[in-house]
Motif scaffolding. Structure first.
Motif, PDB file in Angstrom:
ATOM      1  N   LYS A 110       0.823  -1.203   0.000  1.00  0.00           N
ATOM      2  CA  LYS A 110       0.000   0.000   0.000  1.00  0.00           C
ATOM      3  C   LYS A 110       0.864   1.264   0.000  1.00  0.00           C
ATOM      4  O   LYS A 110       1.548   1.571   0.986  1.00  0.00           O
ATOM      5  CB  LYS A 110      -0.929   0.012   1.222  1.00  0.00           C
ATOM      6  CG  LYS A 110      -2.030  -1.045   1.156  1.00  0.00           C
ATOM      7  CD  LYS A 110      -3.032  -0.843   2.273  1.00  0.00           C
ATOM      8  CE  LYS A 110      -4.247  -1.751   2.095  1.00  0.00           C
ATOM      9  NZ  LYS A 110      -5.272  -1.514   3.136  1.00  0.00           N
ATOM     10  N   ASN A 111       0.875   1.949  -1.122  1.00  0.00           N
ATOM     11  CA  ASN A 111       1.559   3.248  -1.263  1.00  0.00           C
ATOM     12  C   ASN A 111       3.017   3.188  -0.800  1.00  0.00           C
ATOM     13  O   ASN A 111       3.473   3.995   0.014  1.00  0.00           O
ATOM     14  CB  ASN A 111       0.805   4.339  -0.478  1.00  0.00           C
ATOM     15  CG  ASN A 111      -0.653   4.446  -0.889  1.00  0.00           C
ATOM     16  OD1 ASN A 111      -0.980   4.421  -2.072  1.00  0.00           O
ATOM     17  ND2 ASN A 111      -1.543   4.533   0.096  1.00  0.00           N
ATOM     18  N   THR A 167       6.921   3.578  -0.938  1.00  0.00           N
ATOM     19  CA  THR A 167       8.032   4.340  -1.509  1.00  0.00           C
ATOM     20  C   THR A 167       9.311   3.838  -0.862  1.00  0.00           C
ATOM     21  O   THR A 167       9.386   3.710   0.368  1.00  0.00           O
ATOM     22  CB  THR A 167       7.881   5.842  -1.237  1.00  0.00           C
ATOM     23  OG1 THR A 167       6.675   6.312  -1.850  1.00  0.00           O
ATOM     24  CG2 THR A 167       9.059   6.629  -1.805  1.00  0.00           C
ATOM     25  N   ASN A 217       5.486   5.285  -4.560  1.00  0.00           N
ATOM     26  CA  ASN A 217       4.077   5.256  -4.169  1.00  0.00           C
ATOM     27  C   ASN A 217       3.323   4.117  -4.848  1.00  0.00           C
ATOM     28  O   ASN A 217       2.253   4.285  -5.427  1.00  0.00           O
ATOM     29  CB  ASN A 217       3.412   6.595  -4.506  1.00  0.00           C
ATOM     30  CG  ASN A 217       2.120   6.810  -3.746  1.00  0.00           C
ATOM     31  OD1 ASN A 217       2.007   6.397  -2.586  1.00  0.00           O
ATOM     32  ND2 ASN A 217       1.134   7.415  -4.380  1.00  0.00           N
ATOM     33  N   SER A 235       1.331   0.488  -5.266  1.00  0.00           N
ATOM     34  CA  SER A 235       0.331  -0.366  -4.609  1.00  0.00           C
ATOM     35  C   SER A 235       0.051  -1.572  -5.514  1.00  0.00           C
ATOM     36  O   SER A 235      -0.176  -1.407  -6.714  1.00  0.00           O
ATOM     37  CB  SER A 235      -0.969   0.401  -4.351  1.00  0.00           C
ATOM     38  OG  SER A 235      -0.766   1.467  -3.441  1.00  0.00           O
ATOM     39  N   GLY A 269       4.586   4.085   3.337  1.00  0.00           N
ATOM     40  CA  GLY A 269       3.657   3.019   2.973  1.00  0.00           C
ATOM     41  C   GLY A 269       3.707   1.845   3.934  1.00  0.00           C
ATOM     42  O   GLY A 269       4.434   1.861   4.945  1.00  0.00           O
TER      43      GLY A 269
END
Length: 561
Positions: free
Chosen positions: A314-315, A317, A331, A333, A368
């Motif tokens: 999830k997101n 980086t 970023n 997912s 994330g």
């Protein structure tokens, strides 16, 4: 024991002086026999104590050396993966072997002598004080002369030792890198080039050794001269005291014998002190490893009985520690669903292998969260996590052990039936049986005794014997032919989440879900037909693969003609 031995040796100069007085005065006939008897008993006692002391000390130091080497090895193994990215293998091996040996050898020999001669100095000076306070004070005043120089040389040795060990580590690094890449060296006929690299490293070490040898010679000469000057001064002053009847001739003889041993013991202390400082210098890097705290989060506690294998990024980086300003994942997912084969494709450097490293918890994302069955990955116990996640890379590492031990690596208690079942799933059982010793055949260093395709199938069997809930194949079938690759994929259990990373089209087409990565971002995702219908990056990837296959087919046909 050391105290008893030191006390025993003090008796010899004392009774030598008594014998001198008896010879000169001849008024105590029994003193001579008494002195001889006591000296004999004390000598025997000293020899026995020395034997026991040396035995106990050497056994103790051997245990300490083994413990330190094991401690350093364990400390290195517990470091985070980023540590191994920065530190070279040759340097680590040099620290664990060469540095620990240098430290242990110096301490086991030199520290033993330091302890022994320190006790001698204490007892000798006490005996000297009993005989003549003035002569003892005169001797003590001359000691700073022979103390100052060794202290400076000790600091010099400590700094130089660190440089010597670093130089040796560089040479070991070159040797390790060369021998581990011998095929590449031979294919480019660069044996002379590697020899020259290694020779230059040795020349740097030799230059430091010459400086060290010159410093040692200068220090030894200065110590000897200062010690000689002190002895001559004491004899002159002692003779004046005997002339003035302040001390007897026998006491002067005893004092001189004590003083000779005393200055000799001080010389030994001063000469060995730089070596101990050198050992301290060699140990600095060792204890850097021991004291270094791994940059990893605390181990979790989750060990659920059942695991579905549902993974969510999830997101995320992420940038590698060596390149903190360059984001490899931006970023991002994505999702790996239980019982499905998810394929990651994309050009080199798009972040495919980085996702695997994060899933294995080798690194932590800067932003994330990674979830496993809706729980943060960090909450799972590390050992449990690696039992449930198995990874097979493009260049799997096999150890210089039997094929059996390689397949059972990390699960030594597995039965032979489980081993054969895993080998059959990996399409490896047949070729293993045809090896000279079957499963007991030595795979060779880094698996050098088997082919690339056989190595990959053994590695897949090693992963499957763990019965993982998540199986990651990072280009793990690149050395297999199409038929073998298809058999491996068809054997993968559907109750296992599979993450497939491949630079080839085979296997990707049949995946349940395909994610195309580009520059650290998800560019496209869907199944094979859906992605082709988008006429985007994936279609371009498929066309390149088909063109490559077509060209290879033409080359084979032309060569056959």
């Amino acid at each position: 024991i050391t105290l008893i031995k030191s006390f025993s040796e003090m008796a010899i100069p004392h009774y030598t002086g008594k014998m001198t007085d008896w010879i000169m005065n001849e008024d105590e006939p029994e003193a001579f026999n008494h002195a001889i008897t006591v000296m004999t008993l004390m000598t025997i006692m000293s020899a026995v104590c020395e034997f026991v002391c040396d035995l106990i000390y050497n056994i103790t130091m051997s245990r300490i050396h083994t413990s330190i080497q094991g401690l350093v090895f364990q400390s290195v193994l517990n470091q985070d993966i980023a540590f191994f990215d920065k530190a070279s293998t040759g340097d680590i091996v040099s620290r664990i072997t060469t540095d620990t040996n240098t430290m242990s050898e110096s301490l086991s020999e030199k520290l033993s002598l330091l302890m022994w001669y320190f006790m001698r100095v204490i007892f000798l000076f006490g005996s000297m004080l009993l005989l003549s306070t003035r002569l003892s004070i005169f001797t003590a005043l001359g000691l700073p002369i022979i103390w100052i120089i060794p202290e400076f040389s000790g600091q010099f040795y400590q700094k130089l030792s660190v440089q010597v060990q670093e130089s040796l580590a560089k040479a070991n690094d070159v040797a390790t890198e060369t021998f581990s890449s011998m095929k590449t060296v031979r294919s480019f006929a660069n044996e002379d080039g590697e020899t020259e690299r290694y020779r230059k490293c040795l020349e740097d070490t030799y230059a430091l050794n010459k400086v060290e040898a010159a410093g040692y010679a200068a220090s030894t000469w200065t110590n000897s001269m200062s010690s000689l000057a002190l002895k001559v001064s004491i004899l002159y002053y002692g003779g004046r005291l005997v002339t003035g009847s302040d001390v007897s001739s026998g006491d002067l003889v005893s004092f001189v014998l004590y003083e000779l041993q005393f200055t000799s013991a001080v010389e030994v202390l001063m000469s060995y002190w730089p070596h101990v400082k050198k050992a301290v210098g060699a140990s600095e890097k060792i204890f850097e490893y021991v004291d270094r705290k791994p940059d990893i989060p605390p181990d979790g506690s989750l060990t659920p009985q059942s695991l579905k294998g549902h993974v969510q990024f999830k997101n995320i980086t992420f940038a590698y520690p060596k390149r903190p300003d360059t984001d490899v994942l931006k970023n991002i997912s994505l999702e790996l669903k239980p019982g499905q084969i998810t394929a990651l494709v994309g050009p080199s450097g798009s972040g495919k292998s980085t996702i695997v490293s994060l899933l294995e918890r080798f690194y932590q994302p800067q932003n994330g969260e990674i979830l496993l069955d809706q729980k943060p990955l960090l909450e799972y116990k590390d050992q449990y996590l690696h039992e449930k996640i198995s990874v097979v890379s493009q260049e799997p590492v096999l150890f210089a052990r039997s094929v059996r031990e390689n397949i059972k690596y990390g699960k030594e208690n597995a039965s032979d039936e489980e081993m054969r079942a895993a080998a059959k799933l990996a399409n490896a059982d047949d070729f293993i049986d045809n090896l000279p010793k079957g499963y007991d055949t030595d795979a060779g260093e880094k698996g050098g005794q088997v082919s690339g395709g056989q190595k990959q199938r053994i590695a897949i069997a090693r992963a499957l014997i763990q019965k993982p809930q998540i199986l990651v194949l990072d280009d793990a079938t690149s050395s297999l032919d199409t038929e073998s690759e298809h058999r491996v994929y068809s054997a993968l259990q559907k109750n296992c989440t599979v993450l497939l990373i491949s630079h080839r089209l085979s296997g990707v087409e049949d995946a349940d879900h395909i994610i195309f990565l580009r520059d650290g971002e998800v560019a496209e995702e869907g199944n094979h037909e859906e992605l082709l219908a988008k006429h985007g990056f994936y279609e371009e990837f498929v066309n390149q693969q088909n063109t490559s296959i077509h060209r290879n087919t033409e080359d084979v046909t032309n060569s056959g003609q």
